[in-house]
Design an enzyme around this catalytic site. Sequence first.
Site, PDB file in Angstrom:
ATOM      1  N   ARG A  74      49.225  40.210  42.575  1.00  0.00           N
ATOM      2  CA  ARG A  74      48.303  41.347  42.580  1.00  0.00           C
ATOM      3  C   ARG A  74      47.982  41.734  44.020  1.00  0.00           C
ATOM      4  O   ARG A  74      47.529  40.898  44.804  1.00  0.00           O
ATOM      5  CB  ARG A  74      47.015  41.002  41.832  1.00  0.00           C
ATOM      6  CG  ARG A  74      47.228  40.747  40.338  1.00  0.00           C
ATOM      7  CD  ARG A  74      45.885  40.619  39.624  1.00  0.00           C
ATOM      8  NE  ARG A  74      46.040  40.261  38.222  1.00  0.00           N
ATOM      9  CZ  ARG A  74      46.277  41.133  37.245  1.00  0.00           C
ATOM     10  NH1 ARG A  74      46.408  42.415  37.540  1.00  0.00           N
ATOM     11  NH2 ARG A  74      46.386  40.731  35.996  1.00  0.00           N
ATOM     12  N   ASP A 136      47.940  46.439  28.070  1.00  0.00           N
ATOM     13  CA  ASP A 136      46.755  47.252  27.807  1.00  0.00           C
ATOM     14  C   ASP A 136      47.084  48.622  27.225  1.00  0.00           C
ATOM     15  O   ASP A 136      46.210  49.268  26.648  1.00  0.00           O
ATOM     16  CB  ASP A 136      45.950  47.451  29.094  1.00  0.00           C
ATOM     17  CG  ASP A 136      45.557  46.143  29.759  1.00  0.00           C
ATOM     18  OD1 ASP A 136      45.538  45.112  29.064  1.00  0.00           O
ATOM     19  OD2 ASP A 136      45.291  46.152  30.973  1.00  0.00           O
TER      20      ASP A 136
END
Length: 357
Positions: A74, A136
């Site tokens: 990330r 998601d």
Amino acid sequence: MKKIGFLTSGGDCQSLNATMRGVAKTLYQRYDDVKIYGILEGYKGLIYGNYREMKPGDFSGILTEGGTIIGTSRQPFKKMREPDENGLDKVKAMKENYKKWGLDCLVILGGNGTHKTANLLSEEGCNVVTLPKTIDNDIWGTDITFGFQSAVNIATNAIDCIHTTAASHGRVFIVEVMGHKVGWLTLHAGIAGGADIILLPEIPYDINAVVKALEKRNRQGKRFSILAVAEGAISKEDAALSKKELKAKNKDNPYPSISYKIGKEIEERTGQEVRITVPGHTQRGGEPCPYDRVISSRLGSAAARFIIEGKFGYMAGIKNNEVIPVPLSEVAGRLKTVNPDSSIIREAKGLGISFGD
């Protein structure tokens, strides 16, 4: 010779490997001379120059393999313009490595934050093609993201498994589902798993309405109830607060997640036993389901076609079951959320599912 860089960024999910395979196989079919560089650990590898040259054999046998064979990390978009601890200009470093390796295109697989940085690199002059990865399902411009259906299957299985123990003991069970700030995963898994109550970030809940739904089931002689709760679910009271006020309120929050708060309130108001299950990262793990393998292969092949046609600055998305090019400028910074007035919500309510509103 064509030189193509592959980069997977952000949280991993099922079908990253399947998608890269789709790109690679299509490029190998088209070009006799193509070199693919696997950029290691996401944007970190592009910043610090870490990569490995990949061979056709690297893409064999990975259609069913979860995770990512080139690693990920990330790298928050909001910090991309900030120098690292040694003063390195990250954006400049990424551009320099892109040029040093002589890349004709950078293929980036990732979610919302990843697409912001991908758009930045595109605006800085790099040839970029992206692919929509996230469990998601919240990326703007595509009906579906790869990894979503596999995660739905896992979350649904968790709810299925809870049914028997909930029925045996006559308890209220809360299954907390991932999804970050959106409720697509919880909504689909909740409906598929037969949840009685589904709580989503897009529909702030009233705990009184939740309790009312549970009491109604009790009056009907139902011995147990199951709640599918999104990790980003929020009460109406908290939703009315500003970000600053909410942050201050949560500073002394004793609960590890929203499900524990809801569970405590249900026990206090109803006297029923509540148990909480958090499947967590299992929802991102394991092999991709057949549906994800199909759309990953299609999206990967389409991304390769964009490269062949010189169509850069686009994401390969799916609309009405057709793969289309979506401008990165439209994707970056936009979130696809569940519409509380959508037909799927109306239909779920028609089934008797409560959304706590």
